[in-house]
Design a protein around this motif. Structure first.
Motif, PDB file in Angstrom:
ATOM      1  N   GLU A 167       0.817  -1.208   0.000  1.00  0.00           N
ATOM      2  CA  GLU A 167       0.000   0.000   0.000  1.00  0.00           C
ATOM      3  C   GLU A 167       0.856   1.265   0.000  1.00  0.00           C
ATOM      4  OE1 GLU A 167      -2.950   0.535   2.963  1.00  0.00           O
ATOM      5  OE2 GLU A 167      -4.255  -1.042   2.213  1.00  0.00           O
ATOM      6  N   ASP A 168       0.385   2.257  -0.745  1.00  0.00           N
ATOM      7  CA  ASP A 168       0.985   3.601  -0.734  1.00  0.00           C
ATOM      8  C   ASP A 168      -0.164   4.591  -0.908  1.00  0.00           C
ATOM      9  OD1 ASP A 168       2.492   5.890  -0.901  1.00  0.00           O
ATOM     10  OD2 ASP A 168       3.480   5.371  -2.800  1.00  0.00           O
TER      11      ASP A 168
ATOM     12  N   ASP B 246       0.796   8.346  -1.719  1.00  0.00           N
ATOM     13  CA  ASP B 246       1.885   8.604  -2.664  1.00  0.00           C
ATOM     14  C   ASP B 246       3.034   9.295  -1.931  1.00  0.00           C
ATOM     15  OD1 ASP B 246       3.224   8.616  -5.081  1.00  0.00           O
ATOM     16  OD2 ASP B 246       2.389  10.538  -5.726  1.00  0.00           O
ATOM     17  N   ASP B 247       3.460   8.670  -0.836  1.00  0.00           N
ATOM     18  CA  ASP B 247       4.394   9.288   0.108  1.00  0.00           C
ATOM     19  C   ASP B 247       5.523   8.302   0.417  1.00  0.00           C
ATOM     20  OD1 ASP B 247       5.720  10.349   2.290  1.00  0.00           O
ATOM     21  OD2 ASP B 247       3.900  10.950   3.358  1.00  0.00           O
ATOM     22  N   PRO B 248       6.705   8.487  -0.167  1.00  0.00           N
ATOM     23  CA  PRO B 248       7.815   7.560   0.079  1.00  0.00           C
ATOM     24  C   PRO B 248       8.174   7.434   1.555  1.00  0.00           C
ATOM     25  CG  PRO B 248       8.309   8.961  -1.793  1.00  0.00           C
ATOM     26  CD  PRO B 248       7.074   9.510  -1.170  1.00  0.00           C
TER      27      PRO B 248
ATOM     28  N   TRP C  17       6.202   7.770   4.166  1.00  0.00           N
ATOM     29  CA  TRP C  17       5.175   6.955   4.833  1.00  0.00           C
ATOM     30  C   TRP C  17       5.457   5.475   4.596  1.00  0.00           C
ATOM     31  CZ3 TRP C  17       1.410   3.330   3.892  1.00  0.00           C
ATOM     32  CH2 TRP C  17       0.381   3.220   4.825  1.00  0.00           C
ATOM     33  N   CYS C  18       5.819   5.127   3.368  1.00  0.00           N
ATOM     34  CA  CYS C  18       6.123   3.732   3.047  1.00  0.00           C
ATOM     35  C   CYS C  18       7.375   3.255   3.788  1.00  0.00           C
ATOM     36  CB  CYS C  18       6.312   3.566   1.544  1.00  0.00           C
ATOM     37  SG  CYS C  18       4.822   3.871   0.576  1.00  0.00           S
TER      38      CYS C  18
ATOM     39  N   SER D 112       7.121  -4.970  -2.223  1.00  0.00           N
ATOM     40  CA  SER D 112       6.790  -3.602  -2.602  1.00  0.00           C
ATOM     41  C   SER D 112       8.087  -2.877  -2.926  1.00  0.00           C
ATOM     42  CB  SER D 112       6.042  -2.882  -1.477  1.00  0.00           C
ATOM     43  OG  SER D 112       6.932  -2.237  -0.602  1.00  0.00           O
TER      44      SER D 112
ATOM     45  N   TYR E  78       9.395  -0.604  -1.426  1.00  0.00           N
ATOM     46  CA  TYR E  78      10.088  -0.158  -0.220  1.00  0.00           C
ATOM     47  C   TYR E  78      10.410  -1.317   0.731  1.00  0.00           C
ATOM     48  CZ  TYR E  78       8.557   4.353  -1.930  1.00  0.00           C
ATOM     49  OH  TYR E  78       8.358   5.460  -2.728  1.00  0.00           O
TER      50      TYR E  78
END
Length: 272
Positions: A47-48, A51-53, A55-56, A102, A104
């Motif tokens: 999940e993203d 659209d926040d690197p 947060w991931c 994912s 990340y």
């Protein structure tokens, strides 16, 4: 040396206590300014939603369980510890059983922070094994063993090592796992690469190579809080860190303010 001796929850969490205590018990918040969400397992680790690197990144550090992990460190609650182990278990399910990934999942710094947590969990499970049902104990132990070996393998490959600050977290996590597994080769690799990073971070005069007092203090503080000077004793880094520490007094004013050169800026004035 035991991994528990070198696990600094406050530094490896990255989420402030005020935020954690404001979140309902069944919810999580990975960073101030982002919405809370329910921790429902199984979880889609790809999940993203924003659209926040970053947060991931926080997600794959397993910080969705930090509220309960803090509870464990403050109260010794095995119930809280178990809740964080279930998150670890679900990450294992997604990546190893469902064979998914994912962008990340194996980001450099998150892999290092995860490795330190895995080492912590391995030690904590030994201390509290009487709390768990045998099937729970077997499941958690099996997952931790597979995760530990996978993270040692990943972090022991030079192509995966970040050459800056992120690499410090990677080598810290690798060394803690190597202690758990009694893997002398991994410990030796971590020590050698830590020396390389320290030589790159600090010049011959002891000053951080970013030429910034703020960065100088930041890195030394991080190393001190992770106890890396104890984790990697009798190494080339020891002399480098001694010199870097000895010049700290020349990088600050008598009132404690840092000297403003490089990227170190004057402190903002207090609002009236």
């Amino acid at each position: 040396m035991k991994p528990l001796d070198f696990y600094n929850y406050g530094l490896l969490s990255g989420i402030d206590k005020t935020l954690l205590t404001s979140v309902d018990d069944d919810k999580a918040c990975l960073r101030r300014g982002t919405p809370t969400f329910s921790v429902n397992l199984p979880f889609d680790w790809a999940e993203d939603p924003y659209d926040d690197p970053n947060w991931c990144f926080q997600l794959h550090c397993w910080r969705m369980g930090d509220k309960w992990l803090r509870d464990y460190f403050e109260t010794g609650s095995c119930r809280a510890l178990k809740k964080t182990l279930l998150i670890m278990n679900d990450w294992h399910r997604f990546h190893f059983e469902d064979d998914r990934c994912s962008d990340y999942s194996w980001y450099d710094m998150s892999a290092g922070i995860r490795a330190a947590r895995i080492a912590f969990y391995c030690s904590a499970m030994k201390e509290h094994q009487g709390y768990f049902e045998q099937d729970e104990l077997d499941s958690f132990t099996s997952c931790l063993g597979e995760l530990a070996e996978a993270h040692v393998e990943f972090l022991s490959q030079e192509k995966n090592l970040h050459k800056g600050n992120h690499g410090i977290f990677q080598l810290h996590g690798l060394a803690l796992l190597a202690l758990c597994l009694q893997d002398d080769d991994a410990i030796r690799y971590a020590k050698e690469k830590f020396d390389v990073i320290m030589r790159d971070q600090f010049g011959n005069n002891g000053l951080h190579t970013e030429n910034s007092p703020e960065y100088h203090f930041f890195v030394l503080n991080m190393i001190e809080r992770l106890k890396l000077d104890e984790l990697f004793p009798q190494s080339v880094s020891s002399n480098i860190l001694k010199k870097a520490t000895s010049i700290k007094r020349w990088l600050a004013m008598p009132d404690g303010r840092l000297a403003t050169f490089g990227v170190t800026l004057p402190p903002l004035p207090n609002p009236v």
